[in-house]
Design an enzyme around this catalytic site. Structure first.
Site, PDB file in Angstrom:
ATOM      1  N   GLY A  11       0.825  -1.213   0.000  1.00  0.00           N
ATOM      2  CA  GLY A  11       0.000   0.000   0.000  1.00  0.00           C
ATOM      3  C   GLY A  11       0.853   1.254   0.000  1.00  0.00           C
ATOM      4  O   GLY A  11       2.096   1.196  -0.044  1.00  0.00           O
ATOM      5  N   PHE A  12       0.183   2.376   0.075  1.00  0.00           N
ATOM      6  CA  PHE A  12       0.852   3.687   0.090  1.00  0.00           C
ATOM      7  C   PHE A  12       1.831   3.771   1.274  1.00  0.00           C
ATOM      8  O   PHE A  12       3.057   3.893   1.085  1.00  0.00           O
ATOM      9  CB  PHE A  12      -0.239   4.763   0.147  1.00  0.00           C
ATOM     10  N   THR A  36      -6.410  -3.091  -1.983  1.00  0.00           N
ATOM     11  CA  THR A  36      -6.355  -1.673  -2.373  1.00  0.00           C
ATOM     12  C   THR A  36      -4.921  -1.245  -2.682  1.00  0.00           C
ATOM     13  O   THR A  36      -4.678  -0.082  -2.983  1.00  0.00           O
ATOM     14  CB  THR A  36      -6.906  -0.761  -1.250  1.00  0.00           C
ATOM     15  N   SER A  76      -5.262  -2.603   5.739  1.00  0.00           N
ATOM     16  CA  SER A  76      -6.658  -2.139   5.866  1.00  0.00           C
ATOM     17  C   SER A  76      -6.957  -1.158   4.749  1.00  0.00           C
ATOM     18  O   SER A  76      -6.121  -0.295   4.461  1.00  0.00           O
ATOM     19  CB  SER A  76      -6.889  -1.414   7.194  1.00  0.00           C
ATOM     20  N   GLY A 103      -1.330 -12.624  17.263  1.00  0.00           N
ATOM     21  CA  GLY A 103      -0.968 -14.009  17.584  1.00  0.00           C
ATOM     22  C   GLY A 103       0.425 -14.330  17.065  1.00  0.00           C
ATOM     23  O   GLY A 103       1.229 -14.988  17.743  1.00  0.00           O
ATOM     24  N   LYS A 106       3.019 -12.678  19.300  1.00  0.00           N
ATOM     25  CA  LYS A 106       3.193 -13.448  20.554  1.00  0.00           C
ATOM     26  C   LYS A 106       4.075 -14.667  20.305  1.00  0.00           C
ATOM     27  O   LYS A 106       5.016 -14.925  21.049  1.00  0.00           O
ATOM     28  CB  LYS A 106       1.800 -13.877  21.067  1.00  0.00           C
ATOM     29  N   ALA A 115      -1.211   0.254  13.097  1.00  0.00           N
ATOM     30  CA  ALA A 115      -1.560   1.498  12.403  1.00  0.00           C
ATOM     31  C   ALA A 115      -2.995   1.832  12.746  1.00  0.00           C
ATOM     32  O   ALA A 115      -3.944   1.299  12.165  1.00  0.00           O
ATOM     33  CB  ALA A 115      -1.416   1.313  10.891  1.00  0.00           C
ATOM     34  N   TYR A 146     -14.993   1.403   9.569  1.00  0.00           N
ATOM     35  CA  TYR A 146     -13.551   1.689   9.684  1.00  0.00           C
ATOM     36  C   TYR A 146     -13.215   2.100  11.114  1.00  0.00           C
ATOM     37  O   TYR A 146     -12.312   1.541  11.748  1.00  0.00           O
ATOM     38  CB  TYR A 146     -13.195   2.794   8.693  1.00  0.00           C
ATOM     39  N   THR A 176      -2.356  11.639   5.923  1.00  0.00           N
ATOM     40  CA  THR A 176      -0.992  11.643   5.384  1.00  0.00           C
ATOM     41  C   THR A 176      -1.061  11.585   3.865  1.00  0.00           C
ATOM     42  O   THR A 176      -1.950  10.934   3.310  1.00  0.00           O
ATOM     43  CB  THR A 176      -0.212  10.451   5.964  1.00  0.00           C
TER      44      THR A 176
END
Ligand code: NAD
Ligand code: UDP
Length: 317
Positions: A11-12, A36, A76, A103, A106, A115, A146, A176
């Site tokens: 992503g970006f 995306t 996301s 998970g 851990k 994020a 969201y 951003t």
């Protein structure tokens, strides 16, 4: 320097963070299902020994071979248009995806960085927004998919920190912008810049008096790196406090691009926050971080990238 997994790595933001981690000597694994994202964002990394890409949907069990020192969970949909078109995927990656990534942290003993977003403050009643503000979110409105996914993601991150002792960090990212934003992702900056470059009218939603505070991508990534390598467990706002109305922002883009596009006014989307500005006191005090790139410089750098990609698209079609 350590091995880093970046979900949403194509992503970006994920691709810019990848570049920064590699420049600091980390080995990076990018994981993304390209929902995306865009392979073009990571094309320049092909053939490097210190980088590998795994195509995977992180709402399903995540397997990574070998040790991991850091997991940066950035997968996301992020633009309002994307998450309105992908409501279930957005809820799933924020909830199930964050659970799977925690998970893995851990299991590997890795530092986990989430994020999160200024959207956890919703349509804020406190201005500017400090991390101590709990927000004003409509859980059943269109943006709820969201906002609530990210609020759940913060809650499960803190639970893994408190209950399992996972080393966690939470960054609340404010708007951003920069090179590699998807040209058609519908966010204000790509929309305005593409419209101005094509000589079309700029579509300001509402009367344009709503505010945002835009942070250049290199500033954001530097802040995230500071947070990742700190021991700060509480959420930290990272953003540029320079606040501007969307109407002024549109005028600034027109002035920079030239060409004299007009502004047209369209309906304000439901629950669109009226104001947004980060209080960055915590980032300044705990991380020694503050943004350095002003809006005119950042917009110029972004414009160079957009011009290149638009002319490439035109010559290919
Ligand atoms: P983006 O859409 O460019 O990147 C998100 C990436 O996640 C994409 O490459 C997408 O394909 C990938 N992805 C989505 N669902 C996935 C899944 N289930 N499995 C694997 N990969 C998946 O958006 P961005 O602007 O780079 O945002 C990245 C992160 O930063 C997001 O978590 C977003 O909520 C957060 N954030 C961004 C901003 C901003 O201004 N850009 C502001 C606040 C928060
Ligand atoms: N906006 C606009 N015209 C557009 C796209 C967005 O006026 O073509 C407005 C939007 O309504 C919001 C602001 O610009 O008030 C920032 O929108 P963006 O989608 O970039 O991100 P948000 O901060 O809402 O998540």
């Amino acid at each position: 320097m350590g091995r880093v997994l970046i979900t949403g790595g194509a992503g970006f933001l994920g691709s810019h963070l990848t570049d920064l981690m590699l420049s600091h000597g980390h080995e990076v694994i990018g994981m993304d299902n390209l929902l995306t994202g865009d392979p073009a964002n990571i094309a320049h990394l092909a053939g490097r020994d210190d980088y590998q890409f795994i195509k995977h949907n992180v709402t399903n069990y995540i397997y990574v071979d070998g040790p991991l020192d850091y997991i940066l969970h950035f997968a996301s949909p992020a633009s309002p248009i994307d998450y309105l078109q992908l409501p279930i995927q957005t809820l799933k990656v924020g909830s199930l995806g964050t659970h799977k990534a925690l998970g893995l942290a851990k299991e590997k003993g890795a530092v986990f960085l989430l994020a999160s977003t200024s959207e956890v403050y919703g349509d804020p009643l406190v201005h500017p927004q400090p991390e101590s503000y709990w927000g004003n979110v409509n859980p059943v409105g269109p943006r709820g998919v969201y906002d609530e996914a990210k609020r759940f993601a913060e809650a499960i991150t803190m639970a893994y920190c408190r209950f399992h002792g996972v080393e966690t960090r939470i960054v609340r990212i404010f708007n951003t912008y920069g090179p590699r934003m998807r040209l058609d992702d519908g966010r204000a900056l790509p929309a305005f810049m593409c419209q101005a470059l094509r000589g079309e009218p700029l579509t300001v939603f509402g009367d344009g008096t709503q505010t945002r505070s835009f942070c250049y991508v290199s500033d954001l990534c530097a802040g995230i790196y500071q947070l990742m390598t700190s021991d700060v467990k509480e959420p930290v706002n990272i953003g540029n406090p320079a606040e501007i109305t969307i109407g002024q922002f549109a005028e600034k883009v027109i002035e920079l691009v030239g060409g004299g596009s007009e502004i047209t006014y369209q309906l304000l989307p439901e629950d669109d926050p009226k104001v947004r500005q980060p209080d960055i006191t915590r980032a300044q005090e705990l991380l020694g971080w503050a943004p350095t790139v002003d809006l005119s410089d950042g917009l110029q750098r972004t414009l160079d990238d957009f011009r290149g990609r638009l002319s490439l698209g035109a010559s290919e079609s």
